[in-house]
Design a protein around this motif. Structure first.
Motif, PDB file in Angstrom:
ATOM      1  N   ALA A 141       0.844  -1.294  -0.012  1.00 43.67           N
ATOM      2  CA  ALA A 141      -0.075  -0.098  -0.014  1.00 43.67           C
ATOM      3  C   ALA A 141       0.922   1.287  -0.085  1.00 43.67           C
ATOM      4  CB  ALA A 141      -0.840  -0.004   1.313  1.00 43.67           C
ATOM      5  N   ALA A 142       1.972   1.179   0.847  1.00 39.72           N
ATOM      6  CA  ALA A 142       2.868   2.475   0.949  1.00 39.72           C
ATOM      7  C   ALA A 142       3.407   2.578  -0.560  1.00 39.72           C
ATOM      8  CB  ALA A 142       3.775   2.251   2.057  1.00 39.72           C
ATOM      9  N   TRP A 143       4.003   1.546  -1.167  1.00 43.54           N
ATOM     10  CA  TRP A 143       4.557   1.664  -2.347  1.00 43.54           C
ATOM     11  C   TRP A 143       3.681   2.202  -3.426  1.00 43.54           C
ATOM     12  CZ3 TRP A 143       3.796  -0.226  -7.198  1.00 43.54           C
ATOM     13  CH2 TRP A 143       4.773   0.017  -8.257  1.00 43.54           C
ATOM     14  N   TRP A 144       2.597   1.755  -3.476  1.00 48.00           N
ATOM     15  CA  TRP A 144       1.423   2.460  -4.543  1.00 48.00           C
ATOM     16  C   TRP A 144       1.012   3.860  -4.047  1.00 48.00           C
ATOM     17  CZ3 TRP A 144      -0.327   1.040  -8.910  1.00 48.00           C
ATOM     18  CH2 TRP A 144      -0.086  -0.224  -9.568  1.00 48.00           C
ATOM     19  N   ALA A 145       0.991   4.192  -3.005  1.00 46.36           N
ATOM     20  CA  ALA A 145       0.664   5.640  -2.676  1.00 46.36           C
ATOM     21  C   ALA A 145       1.972   6.380  -2.840  1.00 46.36           C
ATOM     22  CB  ALA A 145       0.528   5.640  -0.984  1.00 46.36           C
ATOM     23  N   SER A 146       3.117   5.814  -2.723  1.00 46.18           N
ATOM     24  CA  SER A 146       4.622   6.732  -3.044  1.00 46.18           C
ATOM     25  C   SER A 146       4.567   6.729  -4.529  1.00 46.18           C
ATOM     26  CB  SER A 146       5.566   6.012  -2.629  1.00 46.18           C
ATOM     27  OG  SER A 146       6.724   6.806  -2.857  1.00 46.18           O
ATOM     28  N   GLU A 147       4.511   5.930  -5.396  1.00 48.01           N
ATOM     29  CA  GLU A 147       4.708   5.853  -6.737  1.00 48.01           C
ATOM     30  C   GLU A 147       3.595   6.369  -7.415  1.00 48.01           C
ATOM     31  OE1 GLU A 147       7.890   4.540  -8.535  1.00 48.01           O
ATOM     32  OE2 GLU A 147       8.306   5.476  -6.819  1.00 48.01           O
ATOM     33  N   ALA A 148       2.675   5.722  -7.239  1.00 49.62           N
ATOM     34  CA  ALA A 148       1.137   6.241  -8.062  1.00 49.62           C
ATOM     35  C   ALA A 148       0.791   7.508  -7.491  1.00 49.62           C
ATOM     36  CB  ALA A 148       0.078   5.149  -7.927  1.00 49.62           C
ATOM     37  N   GLY A 149       0.933   7.658  -6.139  1.00 49.79           N
ATOM     38  CA  GLY A 149       0.536   9.220  -5.974  1.00 49.79           C
ATOM     39  C   GLY A 149       1.425  10.408  -6.484  1.00 49.79           C
ATOM     40  N   LYS A 150       2.530  10.178  -6.599  1.00 50.91           N
ATOM     41  CA  LYS A 150       3.375  11.225  -7.380  1.00 50.91           C
ATOM     42  C   LYS A 150       2.751  11.190  -8.792  1.00 50.91           C
ATOM     43  CE  LYS A 150       7.211   9.309  -6.931  1.00 50.91           C
ATOM     44  NZ  LYS A 150       8.755   8.722  -7.055  1.00 50.91           N
ATOM     45  N   ARG A 151       2.599  10.291  -9.821  1.00 52.77           N
ATOM     46  CA  ARG A 151       1.932  10.260 -10.823  1.00 52.77           C
ATOM     47  C   ARG A 151       0.718  11.159 -10.824  1.00 52.77           C
ATOM     48  NH1 ARG A 151       3.695   4.810 -11.369  1.00 52.77           N
ATOM     49  NH2 ARG A 151       1.693   4.126 -10.990  1.00 52.77           N
ATOM     50  N   VAL A 152      -0.472  10.736  -9.800  1.00 50.42           N
ATOM     51  CA  VAL A 152      -1.552  11.307 -10.028  1.00 50.42           C
ATOM     52  C   VAL A 152      -1.597  12.614  -9.806  1.00 50.42           C
ATOM     53  CG1 VAL A 152      -3.806  11.153  -8.739  1.00 50.42           C
ATOM     54  CG2 VAL A 152      -2.737   8.965  -9.227  1.00 50.42           C
ATOM     55  N   VAL A 153      -0.944  13.124  -8.759  1.00 51.94           N
ATOM     56  CA  VAL A 153      -0.934  14.701  -8.448  1.00 51.94           C
ATOM     57  C   VAL A 153      -0.104  15.643  -9.636  1.00 51.94           C
ATOM     58  CG1 VAL A 153      -1.328  14.243  -5.973  1.00 51.94           C
ATOM     59  CG2 VAL A 153       1.025  14.494  -6.803  1.00 51.94           C
ATOM     60  N   HIS A 154       0.808  14.850 -10.259  1.00 52.12           N
ATOM     61  CA  HIS A 154       1.385  15.643 -11.304  1.00 52.12           C
ATOM     62  C   HIS A 154       0.533  15.798 -12.513  1.00 52.12           C
ATOM     63  CE1 HIS A 154       5.648  16.093 -10.547  1.00 52.12           C
ATOM     64  NE2 HIS A 154       5.677  15.379  -9.766  1.00 52.12           N
ATOM     65  N   SER A 155      -0.400  14.640 -12.466  1.00 47.53           N
ATOM     66  CA  SER A 155      -1.339  14.613 -13.723  1.00 47.53           C
ATOM     67  C   SER A 155      -2.606  15.711 -13.604  1.00 47.53           C
ATOM     68  CB  SER A 155      -1.910  13.366 -13.901  1.00 47.53           C
ATOM     69  OG  SER A 155      -1.146  12.236 -14.328  1.00 47.53           O
ATOM     70  N   GLY A 156      -2.771  15.721 -12.213  1.00 45.91           N
ATOM     71  CA  GLY A 156      -4.042  16.750 -11.881  1.00 45.91           C
ATOM     72  C   GLY A 156      -3.456  18.181 -12.159  1.00 45.91           C
ATOM     73  N   GLN A 157      -2.137  18.455 -11.864  1.00 42.80           N
ATOM     74  CA  GLN A 157      -1.687  19.704 -11.942  1.00 42.80           C
ATOM     75  C   GLN A 157      -1.338  19.920 -13.659  1.00 42.80           C
ATOM     76  OE1 GLN A 157       2.324  20.650 -10.551  1.00 42.80           O
ATOM     77  NE2 GLN A 157       1.530  22.367  -9.601  1.00 42.80           N
ATOM     78  N   HIS A 158      -1.060  18.965 -14.240  1.00 44.01           N
ATOM     79  CA  HIS A 158      -0.601  19.301 -15.881  1.00 44.01           C
ATOM     80  C   HIS A 158      -2.040  19.562 -16.371  1.00 44.01           C
ATOM     81  CE1 HIS A 158       3.467  17.051 -15.424  1.00 44.01           C
ATOM     82  NE2 HIS A 158       3.349  18.266 -15.035  1.00 44.01           N
ATOM     83  N   LEU A 159      -3.331  18.738 -16.009  1.00 46.61           N
ATOM     84  CA  LEU A 159      -4.388  18.913 -16.666  1.00 46.61           C
ATOM     85  C   LEU A 159      -5.017  20.195 -16.263  1.00 46.61           C
ATOM     86  CD1 LEU A 159      -5.852  15.291 -16.085  1.00 46.61           C
ATOM     87  CD2 LEU A 159      -4.983  16.122 -18.169  1.00 46.61           C
ATOM     88  N   HIS A 160      -4.274  20.904 -15.499  1.00 43.21           N
ATOM     89  CA  HIS A 160      -4.928  22.458 -15.301  1.00 43.21           C
ATOM     90  C   HIS A 160      -4.373  23.463 -15.924  1.00 43.21           C
ATOM     91  CE1 HIS A 160      -7.108  20.806 -11.991  1.00 43.21           C
ATOM     92  NE2 HIS A 160      -7.832  21.969 -11.797  1.00 43.21           N
ATOM     93  N   GLY A 161      -3.193  22.765 -16.836  1.00 44.17           N
ATOM     94  CA  GLY A 161      -2.606  23.599 -17.673  1.00 44.17           C
ATOM     95  C   GLY A 161      -1.729  24.800 -16.830  1.00 44.17           C
ATOM     96  N   GLY A 162      -1.704  26.180 -17.227  1.00 41.92           N
ATOM     97  CA  GLY A 162      -1.181  27.068 -16.599  1.00 41.92           C
ATOM     98  C   GLY A 162      -1.512  27.346 -15.091  1.00 41.92           C
ATOM     99  N   LEU A 163      -2.799  27.058 -14.837  1.00 38.53           N
ATOM    100  CA  LEU A 163      -3.431  27.042 -13.764  1.00 38.53           C
ATOM    101  C   LEU A 163      -2.833  26.282 -12.733  1.00 38.53           C
ATOM    102  CD1 LEU A 163      -7.233  27.703 -14.051  1.00 38.53           C
ATOM    103  CD2 LEU A 163      -5.691  29.355 -13.316  1.00 38.53           C
ATOM    104  N   GLY A 164      -2.194  25.155 -13.117  1.00 41.16           N
ATOM    105  CA  GLY A 164      -1.769  24.278 -11.985  1.00 41.16           C
ATOM    106  C   GLY A 164      -0.327  24.806 -11.555  1.00 41.16           C
ATOM    107  N   ALA A 165       0.176  25.638 -12.339  1.00 39.48           N
ATOM    108  CA  ALA A 165       1.523  26.424 -11.698  1.00 39.48           C
ATOM    109  C   ALA A 165       1.098  27.446 -10.607  1.00 39.48           C
ATOM    110  CB  ALA A 165       2.632  26.651 -12.857  1.00 39.48           C
ATOM    111  N   ASP A 166      -0.138  27.771 -10.513  1.00 37.17           N
ATOM    112  CA  ASP A 166      -0.595  28.798  -9.848  1.00 37.17           C
ATOM    113  C   ASP A 166      -0.588  28.313  -8.124  1.00 37.17           C
ATOM    114  OD1 ASP A 166      -1.525  30.918  -8.330  1.00 37.17           O
ATOM    115  OD2 ASP A 166      -3.524  31.297  -9.502  1.00 37.17           O
TER     116      ASP A 166
END
Length: 344
Positions: free
Chosen positions: A280-305
Motif C-alpha cells: 500500500a505504501a509503495w502504491w501511495a508513493s509511486e502512483a501518488g506522484k503520478r496522480v498529483v502531477h497529472s492533476g496539476q498538468h491537466l490544469h495547464g497554466g493554472l496548475g502552476a498557480d
C-alpha cells in the motif's frame, strides 16, 4: 476479503465527509496558512470521530483519512490515530490506556510519532538521546511516540524535549525533535520489536489511505476543470490525450485505495500485514506522484498557480511520497520481506 464498511464505519465516513466538506474550504485553508485548523479539529473531536477509531479500527481510520485527503484538511487525524489511539489501545498497559486514551479521544491531547526508526535515538535507563530531523504535527503534539535503536517504543512528552519548527512541502505543523537525556515512558510491557512493527504497518496503511484521498481530490478537480475549459471551441475533456491521462490517474488512485483497504482489513483481522502495508505504501508513493502531477498538468497554466486549490493536492502528494519513504526504498524492503517467505 471483504472491504465493505460496517454500518459504524460508513456512518463515521459520512459524518467526516460532511464536516470536512463544510469547514475545510479553499478560503479557510488559505486563511489558515501553514497552521493546523484548530476549529476544524475541535469540530471533528466534538463529533466523536477520533474516539470512534478504537471501534471502527484501522479500516475505519483509513476511510476517515480518505475524506480528509480529498480536501487536504490541516488536522492531525492520521498522527493521533495511529501513533496515539491505536498504538496505546493495542500496546499500552492498562494504566497507560486509562491515563492517555481519554485525552486522545476528546482531542485535548494530540499525539505523533518519530517513525520509521532510523537508529538515531538511543535509550539508557528510561532516558532518550538523539535527534529526529522532522516529525509531522510535532508542534501540536502533547507527546510523541519514539522508537529507539532497538525498536522499543517510548512515549516522550513534548514539553520535556526540545522542538524546533520545520517547514515541509505540506503544512503539517512539523518540527525537529531533539532529545538529550530526555525522560521517556516505555509503551506497554512487551519485549521485542513486535509493537514497533505493528505501529509502523498501521502508519504506512493510514498514510496510504490519506494519499488515496489526496489523489481522488486532485483528479476530481482536474475532471471538473477540463469539462468546462475549452480549446478551439471544444472542452479539453473531449481530447483523447486528456481522457487517457485522466483514466491512468483514476486507475492509479483506485490501486492506492484498494491496497490500503486490504492492508487495513488484514490488520483489523489480526492477519500478517507487513507485506500488505508495504504494498500500500509503495502504491501511495509511486502512483501518488503520478496522480498529483497529472492533476496539476491537466490544469495547464493554472496548475502552476500557487494559490490554486489543485496545487495544494500536488504539495500533499509529494510530501506523502517523501514521508512514506519513496518507492524504491519501499520496494527494496518488500523484496527483502518476500525473500524471507512472509506469507502476506
Amino acid at each position: 476479503m471483504d472491504f465493505t464498511p460496517t454500518e459504524e464505519q460508513e456512518a463515521a465516513r459520512e459524518l467526516a465527509a460532511r464536516i470536512l466538506g463544510d469547514l475545510s474550504t479553499h478560503e479557510r485553508l488559505a486563511a489558515t496558512g501553514g497552521a493546523t485548523d484548530a476549529e476544524l479539529w475541535k469540530a471533528l473531536c466534538a463529533a466523536g470521530l477520533p474516539a470512534a477509531v478504537e471501534e471502527i479500527g484501522l479500516l475505519g481510520l483509513v476511510l476517515l483519512l480518505e475524506e480528509q485527503g480529498r480536501v487536504t484538511a490541516q488536522v492531525p487525524l492520521a498522527a493521533t490515530g495511529v501513533y496515539g489511539i491505536l498504538a496505546v489501545a493495542r500496546h499500552g498497559t492498562g494504566e497507560q490506556r486509562a491515563r492517555l486514551l481519554p485525552g486522545l479521544r476528546d482531542g485535548t491531547a494530540v499525539a505523533t510519532g518519530a517513525f520509521p526508526a532510523t537508529g538515531a535515538v538511543t535509550a539508557r535507563q528510561g532516558r532518550l538521546t538523539g535527534t529526529v530531523a522532522w516529525v509531522p504535527w510535532l508542534r501540536d503534539a502533547a507527546f510523541v511516540l519514539v522508537p529507539d535503536a532497538d525498536r522499543a517504543l517510548w512515549l516522550v512528552r513534548t514539553e520535556d524535549a526540545v522542538t524546533e519548527p520545520v517547514e515541509l512541502t505540506a503544512p503539517w505543523s512539523a518540527g525537529r525533535l531533539v532529545l538529550d537525556g530526555t525522560p521517556a515512558e516505555r509503551l506497554g510491557d512487551r519485549p521485542g520489536a513486535g509493537p514497533y512493527e505493528d505501529v509502523l504497518a498501521a502508519a504506512r496503511t493510514a498514510f496510504a489511505g490519506l494519499q488515496a484521498g489526496v489523489c481522488a481530490g486532485s483528479l476530481a478537480r482536474a475532471v471538473a476543470y477540463t469539462s468546462v475549459r475549452e480549446q478551439f471551441g471544444r472542452p479539453l475533456a473531449t481530447r483523447q490525450a486528456v481522457q487517457l491521462r485522466a483514466a491512468d490517474a483514476h486507475m492509479d488512485t483506485e490501486s492506492i485505495r484498494v491496497t490500503a483497504y486490504e492492508a487495513a482489513w488484514r490488520s483489523d483481522a489480526g492477519l500478517d500485514r507487513a507485506g500488505a502495508a508495504l504494498t500500500a505504501a509503495w502504491w501511495a508513493s509511486e502512483a501518488g506522484k503520478r496522480v498529483v502531477h497529472s492533476g496539476q498538468h491537466l490544469h495547464g497554466g493554472l496548475g502552476a498557480d500557487l494559490d490554486h486549490p489543485v496545487h495544494r493536492h500536488f504539495l500533499w502528494g509529494r510530501q506523502l511520497d517523501a514521508y512514506l519513504g519513496a518507492g524504491t526504498e519501499l520496494l527494496a524492503e518488500l523484496g527483502d520481506l518476500l525473500a524471507k517467505g512472509d506469507p502476506s
